[in-house]
Design an enzyme around this catalytic site. Structure first.
Site, PDB file in Angstrom:
ATOM      1  N   ILE A 133      54.684  24.122 -16.456  1.00 40.43           N
ATOM      2  CA  ILE A 133      54.842  24.237 -17.912  1.00 40.43           C
ATOM      3  C   ILE A 133      56.149  23.566 -18.341  1.00 40.43           C
ATOM      4  CG2 ILE A 133      55.078  25.857 -19.835  1.00 40.43           C
ATOM      5  CD1 ILE A 133      52.249  25.801 -18.537  1.00 40.43           C
ATOM      6  N   HIS A 170      40.538  24.694 -14.363  1.00 43.29           N
ATOM      7  CA  HIS A 170      39.396  25.514 -14.782  1.00 43.29           C
ATOM      8  C   HIS A 170      38.694  24.901 -15.993  1.00 43.29           C
ATOM      9  CE1 HIS A 170      41.926  28.327 -12.502  1.00 43.29           C
ATOM     10  NE2 HIS A 170      40.776  28.855 -12.141  1.00 43.29           N
ATOM     11  N   SER A 464      47.068  32.033 -14.376  1.00 48.69           N
ATOM     12  CA  SER A 464      45.819  31.290 -14.408  1.00 48.69           C
ATOM     13  C   SER A 464      45.122  31.531 -15.751  1.00 48.69           C
ATOM     14  CB  SER A 464      44.913  31.770 -13.272  1.00 48.69           C
ATOM     15  OG  SER A 464      43.713  31.067 -13.302  1.00 48.69           O
ATOM     16  N   CYS A 533      48.514  13.731  11.506  1.00 48.13           N
ATOM     17  CA  CYS A 533      47.380  14.486  10.954  1.00 48.13           C
ATOM     18  C   CYS A 533      47.005  13.967   9.570  1.00 48.13           C
ATOM     19  CB  CYS A 533      47.703  15.970  10.860  1.00 48.13           C
ATOM     20  SG  CYS A 533      48.207  16.715  12.411  1.00 48.13           S
TER      21      CYS A 533
END
Lengths: 616, 424
Positions: A133, A170, A464, A533
């Site tokens: 934010i 979302h 969230s 990796c």
């Protein structure tokens, strides 16, 4: 449902939701004088609710237009229940000051550094908090010709909630229509496409499927569609039969009975987004100060006149509270504490990248973990931008605001979610971590100018879908800050030379063979793989050390370029990474830390006389 | 121009070095690719001695052992690619198209007639044994600590706790002590140490370092740097008994909790893997289920002796060199079944008909005082040998004469029985 209209806003002007009918803003006490009777009714409602929950020990008083709770509880759970019992009774905020026996209030962890770097400096805008934010606000403000400082107490950006979540953008379905969460989420989700392109971070939109555990849940499909419509969710959201789900996800659990598909759901690397926003802000003139904590403030005539930090005191035109889990404490420093925050811990686990083959979409099965009671969307399985699948998060109310430890009990709960996909096993787990959500008792964001302090803007209680909402919150909070500066007589105009683009560090692994060869010809460091990796080159690690908000710790490197983020957990590359760091930064290798403070990796040279070393 | 080789060896540790030497000696053109700068693999940091007793009949240090093989490679026409990383491999014209990247050439392709995979293994991490608590610095794998002390010359801690009794953990207990650190103890969750007996004696007992079995670390303390760990005794099912929890102050936790063969690059080719060894399933030529891909050393299964690693490297290199050259008549491929007290046996398969003698490597499931290893085909006994003091931590090697196996017979079974219970 109350719709408060605040005088700072002209409805429609801020277009908070892209959907003006759900504009929700707040009013302040003076507007309430005629509502005294109502306040009393509200207090009665709080007391009744506490009685029903057998929380008679709680004392309730009204201060301003908030309700304050006090008393002594035996268990943390009682304090939590009291907070929720008092919420949504018509007050602007719940301040929960209930003590819990045996639990000491968490002190904010402060940086060790003490100097006068900021002494006497003055900025038009000071942003407190280097999470997603704060960094989104910094980037938006950097479009204007003002001076900006972003203060972050940790050794890097995105060290708390912003770097400890599942990276999901979302779709905006979960939050109730009419809440700030719903409107900012949908708008923020939409903004990510352009943002990713401008800032050069990876965004994928795999879409998410809410799996139904019972065939009865298929009856909810029209309700789900209606909610999507109300919230303004993007994309062709739709119900899926069990058959369709299996076609989209061949390895999904046999126990699914259909689902609901939300194609606009996206994923990003949350710390890379945060760092990208800050780097672009810095490119456009914002100054980022790490290891810098606000310790107190001077307030005069309803304005913050001076900010004290561990690095000297400074002045600001406007202060933006983006302090995450410490947002209520920061507001208290300014004398405007009308809400309080509580920590809700969540644990996530990351699976080996070899599992990427087994899942295409974000999958959640709400009834496995989530219930209405624990205020979480229930978690699930998220395919990350890098290809690893993430499980989580769990949800647990905790007293420790910065307690990022994991424990076996919650971890076991988390593992339960693996059953959503038949191919995933605990043996695939390569890493896990916890984060703490900054939850208010009202369970909604607080995004508004302070009613009491004329140069304080709040971006608080962001949990969230905070990551998804960040671009939209950044835009609105920046506008509020500019408005505040203008009211105070500062002439704010748009910069002509604002550059919205940021040059990202090249991920050599993802380049075409031709591009990669060309890059290596120019600079052989990109051809030397140090992290096997994740296939990260020396060149990328060096770039992370010299970018506009450079990494200074091993974790900082890992978050920016993924060296050490793979299955060997740094087993092979840690020693090589710290050698490069020491070399590039020109400091002794023993000064390299994992995450700042006293988290040194190596203590001293072998055979060195350590008799005068302090410590162990 | 794409370079072409008969054999490309991936990894220049002890297995890869031996494979390159053997393949070259069989007349193949050989390329040896290594992601690090120098040959030797993990041997470079193993400065203790005890290497080469079988291979060279001498007690060598790791670097000495590696140096001997390095010289053997240099004496042969082997192309060595250092700091070279294999990114992808695709089957092509009966061989393989390999894509490499390195600082000098950028991205480049190499054609390999056959491949020897000698990538070694990696260490299990604190995350893979699900350690909980905080996440400070000061937690290292034994190999990491060994690298820091022996190659970089820096101390990772002063007051150390060692979790797990793998060989590198035991060796590091001694090493840290010699460097002036205090090793509080070695804690092992199992009821038996997982390292070699000689290491228990030479690294712990000789230095009075306590070894506590059926004990594990249950919690990590300290936000920035490690401040302590909680240790707990465990029950028979390895579940910690909370009432036994004790906190130990330390600034360093060293993990020696197992090794995992590194075969991730084989995943896209769907090479058949053995769930027990975590390496590929191979036949007596160390050829995997993918024709032309051979596996050896710790990438095949975790060995306790470098001598065995070199032996399997030699075999894989030799057979890879012969691949495609000789038309081998293949009648059938069969599984070598195991029974009784066997954890695993390598090779897992046999390609018949076969001749010559190859080593069979195996580990018992449980410790056993007096055992007998039997290889049978139907009722016919092919090999029978008495073995004493078998332990899961110590690998066994038995040579088998393949010509004794009837290509048309039943599936052979290799078993390990208690000697008292078996009547000859």
């Amino acid at each position: 449902m109350f719709f408060y209209i605040d005088r700072w806003y002209k409805p429609g002007y801020y277009n908070l939701s892209g959907n003006t009918t759900s504009l929700v803003v707040n009013v302040y006490q003076e507007d309430f004088i005629s509502m005294k009777g109502q306040m009393k009714r509200q207090l009665r409602a709080v007391r009744r609710s506490l009685r029903n929950k057998k929380l008679k020990f709680v004392q309730v008083v009204q201060k301003g237009n908030s309700v304050h709770l006090s008393g002594t509880a035996d268990r943390w759970e009682q304090k939590v229940n009291a907070g929720f019992a008092a919420a949504h009774k018509g007050f602007k905020g719940v301040v929960n000051d209930i003590d819990v026996r045996g639990v000491v209030d968490t002190e904010m962890r402060l940086p060790a550094v003490q100097d006068s770097l900021l002494e006497g400096r003055s900025f038009d805008a000071v942003i407190v908090g280097g999470g997603v934010i704060g960094c989104a606000v910094a980037r938006e403000l950097s479009r204007q010709n003002i001076t900006i400082a972003l203060l972050e107490k940790e050794s890097d950006l995105a060290m708390q909630a912003s770097g400890r979540n599942d990276g999901m953008i979302h779709p905006g379905f979960a939050a109730s229509p009419g809440t700030l969460k719903a409107s900012y989420n949908v708008r923020g989700n939409r903004m990510y496409t352009k943002l990713a392109e401008e800032l050069g971070f990876e965004l994928k939109r795999p879409g998410s499927i809410i799996l139904f555990k019972s065939p009865l849940m298929n009856l909810l499909k029209p309700i789900f569609r209606r909610r999507c419509r109300k919230n303004g969710v993007d994309g062709n959201y739709r119900g899926l039969s069990a058959e369709e789900v299996r076609k989209m996800e061949p390895y999904v659990t046999e126990s699914q009975k259909g689902g609901f598909f939300l194609p606009s759901a996206g994923i990003v690397s949350p710390f890379r987004v945060t760092i990208a926003l800050a780097e672009n802000a810095a490119q456009n003139g914002a100054e980022i100060f790490l290891n810098t904590a606000v310790t107190s403030m001077d307030v005069k005539n309803g304005r913050i006149s001076r900010i004290q930090t561990n690095r000297g005191s400074l002045q600001c035109g406007v202060l933006i509270n983006a302090a995450g889990i410490w947002g209520d404490k920061l507001s208290e420093m300014a004398g405007d504490r009308f809400f309080s925050l509580h920590g809700r811990k969540g644990t996530d686990a990351i699976l080996d990248i070899e599992c990427s083959f087994y899942q295409n979409h974000i999958l959640g099965m709400p009834s496995i973990l989530g219930s209405k009671k624990n205020h979480s969307k229930g978690g699930g399985l998220v395919p990350c931008v890098e290809g690893n699948i993430l499980i989580g998060p769990t949800s647990e109310e905790v007293p420790g605001r910065e307690d990022y430890s994991t424990d076996s009990e919650n971890f076991r709960k988390l593992l339960g979610q693996l059953s959503i996909n038949q191919e995933l096993k605990p043996v695939h787990i390569i890493n896990y971590y916890s984060g703490v959500r900054a939850a208010s008792w009202e369970e909604d964001f607080i995004i508004e100018p302070s009613g009491k302090i004329s140069n304080l803007i709040l971006a608080a209680a962001i949990q969230s879908p905070g990551l998804a909402s960040a671009p939209a919150i950044g835009e609105d909070v920046a506008r509020m800050a500019v408005e505040s500066l203008r009211v105070a007589g500062v002439k704010v105009i748009k910069k002509k030379n604002f550059n919205p683009r940021r040059k990202a560090i090249p991920a050599v692994k993802d380049l075409s063979p031709e591009e990669r060869s060309a890059l290596i010809r120019k600079d052989p460091a990109y051809g030397e793989i140090l992290c096997r990796c994740e296939e990260v080159s020396r060149g990328e690690i060096r770039d992370a050390l010299v970018s506009s908000v450079p990494a200074s710790t091993v974790d900082g490197i890992k978050r920016r370029v993924r060296a050490g983020a793979g299955r060997c957990h740094g087993g092979f590359c840690l020693s090589r990474v710290i050698m490069v760091m020491a070399e590039e930064l020109g400091i002794p290798i023993t000064n390299i830390t994992r995450k700042g403070g006293s988290s040194r990796i190596l203590l001293h040279e072998t055979k060195e006389n350590v008799s005068d070393e302090t410590g162990i | 121009m794409k370079q072409e080789y008969d054999v490309v060896v991936i990894g220049a540790g002890p297995a890869g070095l031996a494979a390159a030497v053997a393949a070259s000696d069989k007349g193949a053109t050989v390329c040896l690719a290594e992601r690090e700068e120098r040959m030797g693999g993990i041997l470079k940091q193993c400065i203790h001695d005890g290497f080469g007793l079988i291979r060279f009949k001498e007690k060598l240090t790791g670097p000495e052992y590696a140096w001997r093989y390095e010289n053997m490679v240099k004496e042969r026409p082997v192309d060595f690619l250092s700091r070279t990383f294999l990114t992808t491999m695709k089957p092509e014209n009966g061989g393989f198209d390999l894509s490499f990247v390195n600082p000098e050439k950028g991205v480049f392709s190499v054609y390999a007639g056959s491949l020897v995979m000698a990538m070694g293994c990696r260490e299990r991490t604190d995350r893979q044994i699900f350690l909980h608590g905080e996440r400070p610095s000061g937690i290292f794998t034994a190999g990491q600590a060994q690298d820091f002390i022996n190659l970089k010359g820096y101390m990772p801690g002063h007051k150390c706790v060692i979790l797990g009794s793998g060989d590198i953990g035991l060796i590091m207990a001694r090493r840290l002590t010699l460097e002036g650190a205090e090793v509080q103890g070695v804690y092992e969750i199992g009821s038996e140490p997982s390292g070699l007996t000689r290491n228990i004696v030479q690294c712990l007992e000789d230095y009075n370092i306590p070894l506590q079995l059926e004990t594990t670390v249950t919690e990590i303390h300290g936000y920035d740097r490690l401040e302590g760990v909680t240790i707990c005794r465990v029950d028979k099912n390895k579940i910690p008994r909370r009432e036994t929890a004790v906190r130990i102050d330390c600034d360093c936790l060293i993990l020696s909790v197992g090794l995992i063969p590194e075969n991730d690059i084989l995943k896209p080719l769907s090479v058949k893997m053995d769930p027990v060894t975590k390496g590929p399933v191979v036949d007596q030529n160390l050829e995997t289920s993918f024709p032309g891909i051979f596996s050896c050393g710790n990438a095949l299964h975790v060995n306790d002796l470098v001598d065995y690693v070199s032996e399997s490297g030699h075999l894989a290199g030799e057979r890879a060199a012969l691949y495609g050259k000789k038309k081998i008549q293949v009648k059938r491929r069969i599984t070598l079944n195991t029974a009784g007290n066997i954890q695993y046996a390598v090779p897992q398969n046999l390609t018949l008909p076969a001749k010559g003698t190859v080593p069979l490597f195996f580990r018992p499931l449980r410790s056993m005082g007096k055992g007998v290893a039997i290889l049978k085909q139907g009722e016919r006994i092919i090999l029978k040998k008495n073995l004493n003091w078998l332990k899961p931590s110590e690998m066994n090697r038995l040579p088998i004469d393949l010509s004794l196996i009837d290509p048309d017979g039943m599936t052979p079974v290799f078993s390990l029985e208690n000697r008292e219970g078996v009547h000859a």
